[in-house]
Write a protein that holds these residues in place. Structure first.
Motif, short mmCIF file in Angstrom:
data_model
loop_
_atom_site.label_atom_id
_atom_site.label_comp_id
_atom_site.label_asym_id
_atom_site.label_seq_id
_atom_site.Cartn_x
_atom_site.Cartn_y
_atom_site.Cartn_z
N VAL A 1 0.84 -1.21 0.00
CA VAL A 1 0.00 0.00 0.00
C VAL A 1 0.87 1.26 0.00
CG1 VAL A 1 -1.72 1.31 1.30
CG2 VAL A 1 -1.93 -1.17 1.13
N ALA A 2 1.93 1.27 0.82
CA ALA A 2 2.83 2.42 0.88
C ALA A 2 3.51 2.65 -0.47
CB ALA A 2 3.89 2.21 1.96
N ARG A 3 3.91 1.58 -1.12
CA ARG A 3 4.54 1.70 -2.45
C ARG A 3 3.55 2.28 -3.46
NH1 ARG A 3 6.25 -3.90 -4.93
NH2 ARG A 3 3.97 -4.05 -4.94
N LYS A 4 2.29 1.85 -3.38
CA LYS A 4 1.27 2.37 -4.29
C LYS A 4 1.03 3.85 -4.06
CE LYS A 4 -2.11 1.94 -7.30
NZ LYS A 4 -1.85 1.66 -8.74
N MET A 5 1.02 4.29 -2.81
CA MET A 5 0.83 5.70 -2.49
C MET A 5 1.93 6.55 -3.11
SD MET A 5 -0.23 5.31 1.54
CE MET A 5 -0.42 7.05 1.87
N TYR A 6 3.17 6.07 -2.99
CA TYR A 6 4.28 6.84 -3.55
C TYR A 6 4.21 6.88 -5.07
CZ TYR A 6 8.94 8.26 -4.90
OH TYR A 6 9.99 8.92 -5.49
N LYS A 7 3.90 5.76 -5.68
CA LYS A 7 3.83 5.70 -7.14
C LYS A 7 2.74 6.62 -7.69
CE LYS A 7 5.79 1.15 -8.14
NZ LYS A 7 5.54 -0.19 -8.74
N ILE A 8 1.59 6.63 -7.03
CA ILE A 8 0.49 7.48 -7.48
C ILE A 8 0.89 8.94 -7.44
CG2 ILE A 8 -1.81 8.35 -6.84
CD1 ILE A 8 -2.52 5.53 -5.95
N LEU A 9 1.47 9.36 -6.32
CA LEU A 9 1.82 10.77 -6.18
C LEU A 9 2.97 11.14 -7.11
CD1 LEU A 9 1.25 13.38 -4.69
CD2 LEU A 9 2.90 12.70 -2.96
N ASP A 10 3.98 10.30 -7.17
CA ASP A 10 5.15 10.61 -8.00
C ASP A 10 4.78 10.71 -9.47
OD1 ASP A 10 8.11 10.92 -8.12
OD2 ASP A 10 7.97 9.12 -9.36
N SER A 11 3.84 9.89 -9.91
CA SER A 11 3.45 9.90 -11.31
C SER A 11 2.62 11.12 -11.68
CB SER A 11 2.65 8.63 -11.64
OG SER A 11 1.41 8.63 -10.96
N LYS A 12 1.98 11.74 -10.69
CA LYS A 12 1.12 12.89 -10.96
C LYS A 12 1.83 14.24 -10.81
CE LYS A 12 -3.26 10.62 -9.81
NZ LYS A 12 -3.89 10.82 -11.13
N LEU A 13 3.01 14.23 -10.20
CA LEU A 13 3.72 15.49 -10.02
C LEU A 13 4.30 15.97 -11.35
CD1 LEU A 13 5.66 14.95 -6.68
CD2 LEU A 13 3.48 16.06 -7.04
N THR A 14 4.31 17.27 -11.56
CA THR A 14 4.92 17.83 -12.75
C THR A 14 6.43 17.76 -12.64
OG1 THR A 14 5.01 20.07 -11.86
CG2 THR A 14 2.98 19.43 -12.99
N GLU A 15 7.12 17.90 -13.76
CA GLU A 15 8.58 17.82 -13.74
C GLU A 15 9.19 18.91 -12.85
OE1 GLU A 15 10.58 15.58 -14.93
OE2 GLU A 15 8.90 14.41 -15.66
N LYS A 16 8.53 20.03 -12.74
CA LYS A 16 9.07 21.15 -11.98
C LYS A 16 9.18 20.84 -10.50
CE LYS A 16 8.39 26.11 -11.15
NZ LYS A 16 7.55 27.29 -11.42
N ILE A 17 8.24 20.09 -9.97
CA ILE A 17 8.24 19.83 -8.53
C ILE A 17 8.47 18.36 -8.20
CG2 ILE A 17 6.76 21.80 -7.99
CD1 ILE A 17 4.40 19.92 -7.80
N ARG A 18 8.78 17.57 -9.21
CA ARG A 18 9.02 16.14 -8.96
C ARG A 18 10.20 15.95 -8.00
NH1 ARG A 18 7.62 11.53 -11.58
NH2 ARG A 18 6.68 12.74 -13.25
N PHE A 19 10.05 15.00 -7.13
CA PHE A 19 11.12 14.70 -6.17
C PHE A 19 12.19 13.88 -6.90
CE2 PHE A 19 12.17 12.29 -2.01
CZ PHE A 19 13.22 13.15 -1.76
#
Length: 211
Positions: free
Chosen positions: A54-72
């Motif tokens: 579940v934690a891995r899914k949370m990170y993947k969802i957020l990381d995939s939706k962030l724009t390149e400007k603010i991507r971690f």
């Protein structure tokens, strides 16, 4: 300020889920008392794999939706709060690492649920996942403490109350709070994987120093 009907329902749903979580934790503690160590390991191992997933899914969802400007982008540029060097010589040392890592997440996960409701409620299933990870972490902590207490009545738990970036989760600035979420989710994914790894080692009677 009056809440809209949708907001009111969301808050009622959150309160209901959180209330159920506390009930589940209480029931889990009672059930764990009646289990053998082997049964505890089996149950915690199952919970740890689910929590990591579940934690891995949370990170993947957020990381995939962030724009390149603010991507971690540089995920290792900022150490996770629980990073430390452990010397592991026996099963008790492995249990202590699991306890300290799980204990370290108690407060951040408590803060995470309302923060997700405020900023990430539109992300499909994110609130339910935050609540599930919170519950899974508490369940694993309860089981690990019980096993260790059976051999060592006195348990010293590390204090991780001074987490950085937690206040940024509440920032009204979208770039600020999304980056804070991404950092937290990255560390959450990393630590839940570590706990699952150590529990797997314990289950198979293996002593390892790093996961």
């Amino acid at each position: 300020m009056q809440l809209s009907l949708t907001q009111a329902c969301t808050w009622k749903g959150l309160l209901l889920m959180v209330s159920c979580m506390f009930l589940w934790v209480y029931v889990t503690a009672l059930l764990y008392d009646q289990m053998s160590n082997e049964e505890l390991y089996d149950d915690m191992l199952s919970s740890s794999h689910r929590t990591y997933k579940v934690a891995r899914k949370m990170y993947k969802i957020l990381d995939s939706k962030l724009t390149e400007k603010i991507r971690f982008k540089n995920k290792k540029s900022k150490a996770c709060q629980t990073n430390s060097t452990h010397t592991i010589n026996n099963k008790e040392d492995l249990l202590k690492v699991i306890i300290n890592v799980s204990n370290a997440w108690i407060y951040p996960l408590k803060i995470l649920v309302p923060a997700v409701l405020t900023h990430l409620d539109s992300y499909d299933g994110m609130l339910a996942r935050a609540i599930e990870v919170n519950y899974g972490n508490k369940k694993i902590l309860e089981g690990a403490k019980l096993i260790l207490k059976r051999s060592q009545p006195e348990i010293k738990e590390n204090d991780y109350s001074d987490w950085s970036d937690l206040k940024e989760l509440r920032s009204s600035n979208e770039s600020t709070h999304l980056l804070a979420f991404c950092r937290l989710f990255y560390c959450l994914r990393k630590d839940t994987k570590k706990v699952a790894c150590y529990l797997t080692a314990l289950k198979h009677d293996i002593i390892i120093n790093k996961c």
